[in-house]
Write an enzyme that holds these catalytic residues in place. Structure first.
Site, PDB file in Angstrom:
ATOM      1  N   LEU A 128      -3.996  -5.708  -4.935  1.00  7.83           N
ATOM      2  CA  LEU A 128      -3.113  -4.457  -4.729  1.00  7.83           C
ATOM      3  C   LEU A 128      -2.161  -5.613  -4.190  1.00  7.83           C
ATOM      4  O   LEU A 128      -1.983  -5.805  -2.944  1.00  7.83           O
ATOM      5  CB  LEU A 128      -3.884  -3.593  -4.171  1.00  7.83           C
ATOM      6  CG  LEU A 128      -2.047  -1.902  -3.712  1.00  7.83           C
ATOM      7  CD1 LEU A 128      -2.449  -1.481  -4.909  1.00  7.83           C
ATOM      8  CD2 LEU A 128      -3.065  -0.912  -2.872  1.00  7.83           C
ATOM      9  N   ASP A 129      -0.628  -5.080  -5.176  1.00  5.08           N
ATOM     10  CA  ASP A 129       0.340  -5.788  -4.355  1.00  5.08           C
ATOM     11  C   ASP A 129       0.496  -7.135  -3.710  1.00  5.08           C
ATOM     12  O   ASP A 129       1.548  -7.410  -3.558  1.00  5.08           O
ATOM     13  CB  ASP A 129       0.647  -4.198  -2.929  1.00  5.08           C
ATOM     14  CG  ASP A 129       1.283  -3.022  -3.872  1.00  5.08           C
ATOM     15  OD1 ASP A 129       1.587  -3.057  -4.712  1.00  5.08           O
ATOM     16  OD2 ASP A 129       0.909  -2.714  -2.787  1.00  5.08           O
ATOM     17  N   GLU A 130      -0.265  -7.942  -4.708  1.00  2.22           N
ATOM     18  CA  GLU A 130       0.077  -9.783  -4.013  1.00  2.22           C
ATOM     19  C   GLU A 130       0.575 -10.307  -5.022  1.00  2.22           C
ATOM     20  O   GLU A 130      -0.081 -11.337  -5.636  1.00  2.22           O
ATOM     21  CB  GLU A 130      -1.374  -9.443  -3.431  1.00  2.22           C
ATOM     22  CG  GLU A 130      -0.847  -9.122  -2.280  1.00  2.22           C
ATOM     23  CD  GLU A 130      -2.903  -9.542  -0.959  1.00  2.22           C
ATOM     24  OE1 GLU A 130      -3.414 -10.317  -2.076  1.00  2.22           O
ATOM     25  OE2 GLU A 130      -3.302  -8.875  -0.051  1.00  2.22           O
TER      26      GLU A 130
ATOM     27  N   GLY B 108       0.716  -1.132  -0.235  1.00  4.57           N
ATOM     28  CA  GLY B 108       0.029  -0.638  -0.169  1.00  4.57           C
ATOM     29  C   GLY B 108       1.065   1.364  -0.562  1.00  4.57           C
ATOM     30  O   GLY B 108       2.179   1.009  -0.540  1.00  4.57           O
TER      31      GLY B 108
END
Lengths: 294, 294, 294, 294
Positions: A237-239, A211
């Site tokens: 997100l960001d995964e 994040g």
């Protein structure tokens, strides 16, 4: 050196990426297919996932004396091997140069880095297009002679603006997208148009500090290393599957702005390595993990 | 866990290391040989030296259903493949545990490290013997229950003492030797008895600072990184094929004794990685370079 | 952001670099001098060389309420302290922006990197001038709006050309020079004009592989790490005081061109760190070693 | 070398750790206090936290000619300086050897590593006591001649067992505790007896992968680096102030057991660095961050 000259300098070869359920004889079958048809193998890397029992391979061979004509290779491979072994595969020709779009916001360091690697011939790629949700980096695009489009985004306009962006990407025949510190979250719908073809750089060693504002969080937590992570973008997100990560040491004497300064170099290098791997077709995503052929 | 238990836990497999002039069809030929005889390949890594056009391969397969009996594999492989392709090869069985001798002088850190890795089961190896040109580390050998022999060396006695050492090594059926900060140069004659089977740790990033007192020289030169190098011993001092290297940062605030302290950890880790690779039969030397299969 | 704006944003402070024979009370004397005159210390790092018994210090304080006027600080410090303690010292004001010249040959990656760091505001410096012994990188200079001068060098013209270069550097009021892969050796005479003010990047971890073609030598030697070294230039080739070094892992699968590709990123980062340290006045050379204040 | 001999070899010096609100003249005041009383400063490192405006200092001076007697230094410092500047401080004498207890469970690698560093003289410390919730490592304790106590823990017995452990620690006059892969969570009540004096090693780069089985989670996530973190234990699990962290690269070819094997070396080195820093009194905790003097 112009891109067209670089293209000619390259081997005329074909790259095959495969994955399928593991079983006996896969390597023998694929290498036979190539060598029996007079192909000279110049690269072979294979890997078996021991948990899922899946076989992965990247194999490259020269086309010079290969008996199957270029445009028929896919068809023959599919008929003779892929169906038999339930293979999923993709084929790339070394002389086909990919077309890349860069998304940016306000921070210029990754953009300068990518454009410099392109101009110096390290990245053999076409970069016809830079998109941004802010106008700030227009001058950099101009300095390097790349078209620049400004798409301001608000919660209200997001869906429409993404639609316009997608049309522009299609018009420019873009193969893949690099988010060079693009500070907007792409919708799932957008991402689905470019599965495993959007590369992001996140300024932390994920899964730590996902994040916003990871340097601030890292500073708060008092960590002794900071990192950067390049990954393919997915809906979460960001995964997405990680392509490359690296870290640099920090100490209590480093201020937040030292974190940011040291982090910039990491971001540039980690993103550049990921883009380079993608351009060489050395990545293959399976179950949210990235096989990186060496 | 006792070594014999560890042995049983291991796959019953065979490891083949090959090198030969590169040509078309090598991988296909080798993998066919294995799969046609019902061998299940569990590891394959291959590499072509682009300068010398030499092909290298490490391949491992399970013996469970393999049609060729264990003791005949070498013969069959030699007849059916090796002669045809001018291959040089070696064969190892995963359940055969190597026998290692350790040579030391006065510094104990690498010795403690190796013996600890052995006792904790990280190194599956037999260590029946420690040799030293000084008596200092006898107590460590005793603490770990390993025979210790003291061979004082002077220029006059060197040849004779090495002769006695060779006899002892034979008596103990030693497969390979680890020089764990052994501060004596072995004669060419001694080395020839164990080609690519003596592993040394040198406390610098070779080729920088060969010979004696590398930390002193590094300190004098004002370097900002120090290193350690593990290599196979050849007749030329500190010039043998490198197996593994690593470095650690230093600064002007580090004193010579800080260099030595930081270096110790490097030496231990770099030597341990090299020994581990050797035990897995993952190294292959060609033209003074070490292929390290991953 | 323009350089003049960046200048204003900075603290109005003064930086003092000192070295002198070590003795009791040095820190107390210097800090008293500052605090008694209402200076607020914002940075203090000191170091005593344990071999030579020399004291080194970098101290920075804000000028806002400092009682001694800016232009008198040097005189007062010299009178009240430096003579008494046999100090050698230099004084820098944080708002004075240094002027840097870049020397290049044909390889553009370090040049692009430096110019990008300058344009993005990471390097607060003036770069009015790029010199080269080849015309190749003129376009890059133009792209970034920097004057470019081409000085072809032959053994016969070298002395004269260096003389012309020196005149040009004087005309442009250059404070220090960065050799961004400049493939010419500077004469001792030239170097003497800029003592500890010429920063070079050498593409190996010195003292390994000095001189020409270090990547080729590293490849030949079969090393497992390659490095880069940034140092101040002295009359002895590649033997000047080291400012910064770093390394990256390589393996047998890396070709010479992989060494060169991986090395480029190292060169850029290591050179940039050295330039950054020089710009912050965080380096101090003594006896061919560089004190790097943190 | 026996610990008592090592003790004698050391400088006879005193180490002072300070923190207090930042203000003008702190360094001058402290260094004056020492030098006016004939103390020779051999180490000074100071740092100002720019966010909280707190001043931190580690200063060490030789006692040889120091005018204030050893046992009065604390009193004088407190009276003359600490109260005036609201300083919190601690005083350590270089010749006082700390007493350390080691807590283990079943994994031996960190235990072997610590005991080896102690026996080889790298750690100048007394280790009279090893505690464990399992009996497995008793033999290692015996091998190194250290008392071993087995405290099995169940949810029901935990409080009582901890109470017994605390009594034992008191009896052995333990100064600080090292959790060498101790797989039990200590209660807040226990931790409060040793504030910033319990050092843990966690096998991930925190804050990524806190809690149980971090290697499994890292493998699942497909990270490209794994890490280890040493920190002081607080009531909040894996959230204490970080002393040291480091990482190692992994790839898709590394299995879970490769992660664990590579991680072991990291754990050993990272924990050892933290213990070494603690023994040198080079750490100072403030607001959940660790100042690490260099």
């Amino acid at each position: 050196m112009s891109t067209s000259k670089q293209r000619e300098k390259r081997n005329d070869s074909v790259i095959l990426l495969i994955h399928c359920p593991d079983r006996r004889g896969l390597i023998a079958a694929v290498t036979e297919f190539i060598t029996k048809n007079q192909g000279n193998i110049i690269y072979l890397d294979q890997y078996v996932d021991p948990v899922h029992q899946v076989f992965f391979m990247r194999i490259e061979w020269e086309l010079d004396n290969f008996l199957i004509p270029r445009e028929k290779i896919g068809e023959y491979f599919d008929t003779l091997l892929a169906r038999r072994f339930q293979m999923q595969w993709s084929l790339y020709f070394s002389r086909e140069v990919l077309r890349m779009a860069i998304f940016v916001s306000k921070l210029p360091h990754c953009l300068y880095d990518i454009l410099s690697r392109w101009k110096t011939g390290e990245f053999v790629v076409d970069i016809p297009l830079i998109l941004s949700n802010h106008p700030d980096l227009k001058a950099v695009a101009e300095q390097f002679g790349v078209d620049f489009y400004h798409f301001p985004i608000t919660p209200e306009t997001k869906i429409d603006q993404e639609q316009s962006e997608l049309e522009l990407l299609r018009k420019y025949r873009i193969d893949f997208i690099v988010l060079a510190r693009y500070m907007q979250i792409l919708t799932e719908r957008f991402v689905q148009h470019y599965p495993n073809r959007i590369i992001n750089i996140h300024h932390s060693f994920l899964p730590a500090f996902p994040g916003a504002r990871p340097y601030h969080s890292a500073y708060e937590r008092g960590v002794k290393v900071i990192g950067a992570t390049s990954h393919y973008v997915t809906a979460a997100l960001d995964e997405g599957p990680i392509i490359e990560q690296d870290v640099v040491r920090v100490s209590h004497t480093d201020t937040l702005s030292d974190f940011i300064r040291k982090g910039r170099d990491l971001e540039k290098v980690v993103l550049a390595r990921a883009v380079w791997l993608h351009l060489q077709h050395k990545t293959l995503v399976y179950q949210n993990r990235t096989i990186v052929f060496t």
